[in-house]
Design a protein around this motif. Structure first.
Motif, PDB file in Angstrom:
ATOM      1  N   THR A 113       0.767  -1.392   0.091  1.00 47.24           N
ATOM      2  CA  THR A 113       0.097  -0.143   0.140  1.00 47.24           C
ATOM      3  C   THR A 113       0.665   1.256  -0.110  1.00 47.24           C
ATOM      4  OG1 THR A 113      -2.032   1.060   1.171  1.00 47.24           O
ATOM      5  CG2 THR A 113      -0.106   0.313   2.548  1.00 47.24           C
ATOM      6  N   LEU A 114       0.120   2.415   0.108  1.00 46.19           N
ATOM      7  CA  LEU A 114       0.825   3.580   0.304  1.00 46.19           C
ATOM      8  C   LEU A 114      -0.104   4.585   0.907  1.00 46.19           C
ATOM      9  CD1 LEU A 114       2.477   4.239  -3.174  1.00 46.19           C
ATOM     10  CD2 LEU A 114       3.601   3.836  -0.990  1.00 46.19           C
ATOM     11  N   PRO A 115       0.399   5.661   1.586  1.00 47.08           N
ATOM     12  CA  PRO A 115      -0.457   6.496   2.467  1.00 47.08           C
ATOM     13  C   PRO A 115      -1.468   7.323   1.506  1.00 47.08           C
ATOM     14  CG  PRO A 115       1.695   7.323   2.386  1.00 47.08           C
ATOM     15  CD  PRO A 115       1.701   6.064   1.769  1.00 47.08           C
ATOM     16  N   SER A 116      -2.652   7.755   2.100  1.00 50.11           N
ATOM     17  CA  SER A 116      -3.640   8.599   1.397  1.00 50.11           C
ATOM     18  C   SER A 116      -3.065   9.993   1.447  1.00 50.11           C
ATOM     19  CB  SER A 116      -4.829   8.449   2.173  1.00 50.11           C
ATOM     20  OG  SER A 116      -5.939   9.431   1.602  1.00 50.11           O
ATOM     21  N   VAL A 117      -2.698  10.572   0.326  1.00 47.78           N
ATOM     22  CA  VAL A 117      -2.128  12.032   0.327  1.00 47.78           C
ATOM     23  C   VAL A 117      -3.360  12.821   0.512  1.00 47.78           C
ATOM     24  CG1 VAL A 117      -1.155  13.687  -1.103  1.00 47.78           C
ATOM     25  CG2 VAL A 117      -0.030  11.305  -1.046  1.00 47.78           C
ATOM     26  N   MET A 118      -4.474  12.617  -0.328  1.00 52.52           N
ATOM     27  CA  MET A 118      -5.603  13.372   0.040  1.00 52.52           C
ATOM     28  C   MET A 118      -5.984  13.252   1.607  1.00 52.52           C
ATOM     29  SD  MET A 118      -9.287  13.217  -2.164  1.00 52.52           S
ATOM     30  CE  MET A 118      -8.415  13.589  -3.896  1.00 52.52           C
ATOM     31  N   GLY A 119      -6.167  12.262   2.030  1.00 54.37           N
ATOM     32  CA  GLY A 119      -6.588  12.249   3.677  1.00 54.37           C
ATOM     33  C   GLY A 119      -5.686  12.950   4.245  1.00 54.37           C
ATOM     34  N   ILE A 120      -4.319  12.702   4.292  1.00 55.39           N
ATOM     35  CA  ILE A 120      -3.500  13.221   5.359  1.00 55.39           C
ATOM     36  C   ILE A 120      -3.557  14.802   5.067  1.00 55.39           C
ATOM     37  CG2 ILE A 120      -1.217  13.511   5.857  1.00 55.39           C
ATOM     38  CD1 ILE A 120      -0.742  10.334   5.073  1.00 55.39           C
ATOM     39  N   SER A 121      -3.400  15.144   3.717  1.00 56.41           N
ATOM     40  CA  SER A 121      -3.302  16.717   3.505  1.00 56.41           C
ATOM     41  C   SER A 121      -4.922  17.370   3.452  1.00 56.41           C
ATOM     42  CB  SER A 121      -2.742  16.885   2.020  1.00 56.41           C
ATOM     43  OG  SER A 121      -3.853  16.479   1.068  1.00 56.41           O
ATOM     44  N   GLY A 122      -5.588  16.653   4.012  1.00 55.04           N
ATOM     45  CA  GLY A 122      -7.079  17.161   4.011  1.00 55.04           C
ATOM     46  C   GLY A 122      -7.508  17.661   2.723  1.00 55.04           C
ATOM     47  N   PHE A 266       5.551  15.761   0.620  1.00 62.20           N
ATOM     48  CA  PHE A 266       6.324  15.168   1.324  1.00 62.20           C
ATOM     49  C   PHE A 266       7.062  16.557   2.349  1.00 62.20           C
ATOM     50  CE2 PHE A 266       8.269  12.046  -1.892  1.00 62.20           C
ATOM     51  CZ  PHE A 266       6.887  11.291  -1.460  1.00 62.20           C
ATOM     52  N   GLU A 267       7.115  17.657   1.870  1.00 62.56           N
ATOM     53  CA  GLU A 267       7.688  18.752   2.494  1.00 62.56           C
ATOM     54  C   GLU A 267       6.630  19.288   3.830  1.00 62.56           C
ATOM     55  OE1 GLU A 267       9.755  22.775   1.359  1.00 62.56           O
ATOM     56  OE2 GLU A 267       7.908  22.478   0.276  1.00 62.56           O
ATOM     57  N   ASP A 268       5.612  19.212   3.370  1.00 61.73           N
ATOM     58  CA  ASP A 268       4.465  19.712   4.242  1.00 61.73           C
ATOM     59  C   ASP A 268       3.855  18.700   5.324  1.00 61.73           C
ATOM     60  OD1 ASP A 268       4.508  22.086   2.848  1.00 61.73           O
ATOM     61  OD2 ASP A 268       2.432  21.722   1.713  1.00 61.73           O
ATOM     62  N   TYR A 269       4.009  17.448   4.870  1.00 64.40           N
ATOM     63  CA  TYR A 269       3.307  16.427   6.033  1.00 64.40           C
ATOM     64  C   TYR A 269       4.164  15.414   6.254  1.00 64.40           C
ATOM     65  CZ  TYR A 269      -0.925  19.110   4.546  1.00 64.40           C
ATOM     66  OH  TYR A 269      -1.923  19.978   4.387  1.00 64.40           O
ATOM     67  N   GLY A 270       5.109  15.105   5.471  1.00 63.21           N
ATOM     68  CA  GLY A 270       5.941  14.054   5.730  1.00 63.21           C
ATOM     69  C   GLY A 270       5.275  12.741   4.998  1.00 63.21           C
ATOM     70  N   TYR A 271       6.192  11.748   4.416  1.00 62.85           N
ATOM     71  CA  TYR A 271       5.802  10.640   3.437  1.00 62.85           C
ATOM     72  C   TYR A 271       4.720   9.770   3.985  1.00 62.85           C
ATOM     73  CZ  TYR A 271       6.795   6.803   0.141  1.00 62.85           C
ATOM     74  OH  TYR A 271       6.648   5.730  -0.518  1.00 62.85           O
ATOM     75  N   TYR A 272       4.914   9.518   5.037  1.00 63.28           N
ATOM     76  CA  TYR A 272       3.686   8.842   6.166  1.00 63.28           C
ATOM     77  C   TYR A 272       2.754   9.456   6.596  1.00 63.28           C
ATOM     78  CZ  TYR A 272       6.528   4.677   4.626  1.00 63.28           C
ATOM     79  OH  TYR A 272       7.357   3.647   3.758  1.00 63.28           O
ATOM     80  N   GLY A 273       3.148  11.113   6.700  1.00 67.30           N
ATOM     81  CA  GLY A 273       1.935  11.822   7.531  1.00 67.30           C
ATOM     82  C   GLY A 273       3.075  12.320   8.648  1.00 67.30           C
ATOM     83  N   PRO A 274       2.480  12.818   9.547  1.00 66.23           N
ATOM     84  CA  PRO A 274       2.906  13.607  10.516  1.00 66.23           C
ATOM     85  C   PRO A 274       3.977  12.587  11.530  1.00 66.23           C
ATOM     86  CG  PRO A 274       0.785  14.299  10.530  1.00 66.23           C
ATOM     87  CD  PRO A 274       0.733  13.174   9.785  1.00 66.23           C
ATOM     88  N   ARG A 275       3.743  11.640  11.525  1.00 67.78           N
ATOM     89  CA  ARG A 275       4.436  10.741  12.540  1.00 67.78           C
ATOM     90  C   ARG A 275       5.521   9.629  11.704  1.00 67.78           C
ATOM     91  NH1 ARG A 275       3.722  10.027  17.611  1.00 67.78           N
ATOM     92  NH2 ARG A 275       4.678   7.794  17.504  1.00 67.78           N
ATOM     93  N   THR A 276       5.800  10.267  10.487  1.00 66.10           N
ATOM     94  CA  THR A 276       6.720   9.560   9.705  1.00 66.10           C
ATOM     95  C   THR A 276       8.086   8.832  10.286  1.00 66.10           C
ATOM     96  OG1 THR A 276       5.827  10.627   7.641  1.00 66.10           O
ATOM     97  CG2 THR A 276       8.027   9.849   7.474  1.00 66.10           C
TER      98      THR A 276
END
Length: 305
Positions: A113-122, A266-276
């Motif tokens: 899988t991969l993280p949800s960019v749309m979900g993590i970035s709101g 990646f710059e704003d939220y991190g690859y896997y989100g805030p707890r990357t």
């Protein structure tokens, strides 16, 4: 009796790493019989698998009837889908395999899988479909009546040979250009290490039920990356932060928005989100076997500049 492990993408990098790991691990090779799925059982890669005692089965994720056959009498499956033309197509492929796994009463699924960019970035970043397609498929699998775990690979070290390869300047030095800050970090993974993470799941599936493994060796900033690349190649390589417009002009026309938004995400939220960082560190400790550092990878696979 051994349980049958079905591996999709068997002749590719991820699937091939999973197969290599299982075959070379005494415990797992005694527990699992491998059935490798490929569209071309007569390819050189498929024939090499046969020579190693692997069962090779013909299957095409765009043809559900073939997937039903390759999952018959199986127990666990490693599922890999690839973004080829559209988000809709990749999700449909994942659903086809997952539905067939349920219909064939498989015990467990491992989905790449991969993280949800749309979900993590709101909803800020909407063009990174090759991430979101896998995240949506993961959501679908979680709702099915089957146990599952999820392998989420980081950025491949192999990309420094092509997609993120430094470019030469007139003065003989090199630059690595991107639109993000040099402190932006990437979780780097040698694709060949994929099996070390998936192997951990295979050793104890129930332990990892519902979990996502943020699979990477460690986090590296672009600043650190160019330093390591310089030392490895013996060339002076600098990181250059370009404007979004100039970076956009350097990207393949068909993927401009997706690639640009990927880097800004990646710059704003991190690859896997805030707890990357925390997730990568915790997952690295789970892997079965030593993970390859970027320095070690470049020693094994030097970049030609």
């Amino acid at each position: 009796m051994k349980k049958t492990l079905v591996v999709f993408g068997a002749t590719g990098n991820q699937g091939g790493s999973v197969i290599d790991y299982v075959l070379n691990d005494t415990e797992l090779s005694n527990r699992y019989h491998i059935r490798a799925v490929t569209r071309n059982p007569d390819s050189t890669a498929a024939l090499k698998l046969k020579d190693r005692g692997v069962e090779v089965a013909k299957g095409n994720v765009d043809h559900p009837d073939t997937i039903e056959r390759v999952l018959h009498n199986a127990h666990i499956a490693f599922i890999l889908t690839t973004y080829q033309t559209t988000k809709v197509r990749e999700i449909a492929q994942g659903k086809t395999i997952a539905d067939a796994a349920v219909a064939n009463n498989l015990e467990f699924l491992i989905y790449s899988t991969l993280p949800s960019v749309m979900g993590i970035s709101g909803g800020k970043y909407r063009a990174v479909e090759y991430f979101d397609s896998k995240a949506d498929t993961e959501t679908y699998i979680r709702a099915l009546p089957i146990k599952a775990a999820f392998f989420a690979p980081g950025c491949y070290m192999q990309n420094f040979h092509d997609e993120i390869k430094p470019e030469v300047l007139d003065d003989g030095t090199y630059q690595l250009v991107n639109c993000v800050h040099p402190h932006t970090q990437l979780p780097l993974l040698d694709i060949a290490d994929s099996g070390k993470f998936v192997g951990a799941i295979l050793a104890d599936p129930d332990k990892f039920q519902g979990q996502v493994l943020s699979a990477a060796t460690q986090m590296y900033s672009f600043e650190e990356i160019v330093g390591i690349l310089s030392k490895s190649t013996g060339k002076t390589i600098k990181f250059v932060q370009a404007t979004e417009n100039s970076f956009r002009e350097s990207l393949p026309p068909d993927f401009v928005e997706g690639l640009l938004e990927t880097m800004k995400y990646f710059e704003d939220y991190g690859y896997y989100g805030p707890r990357t960082k925390e997730n990568v560190e915790a997952t690295a400790n789970i892997a079965r076997g030593k993970l390859t550092t970027l320095q070690e990878y470049l020693h094994r696979e030097p970049i030609e500049l």
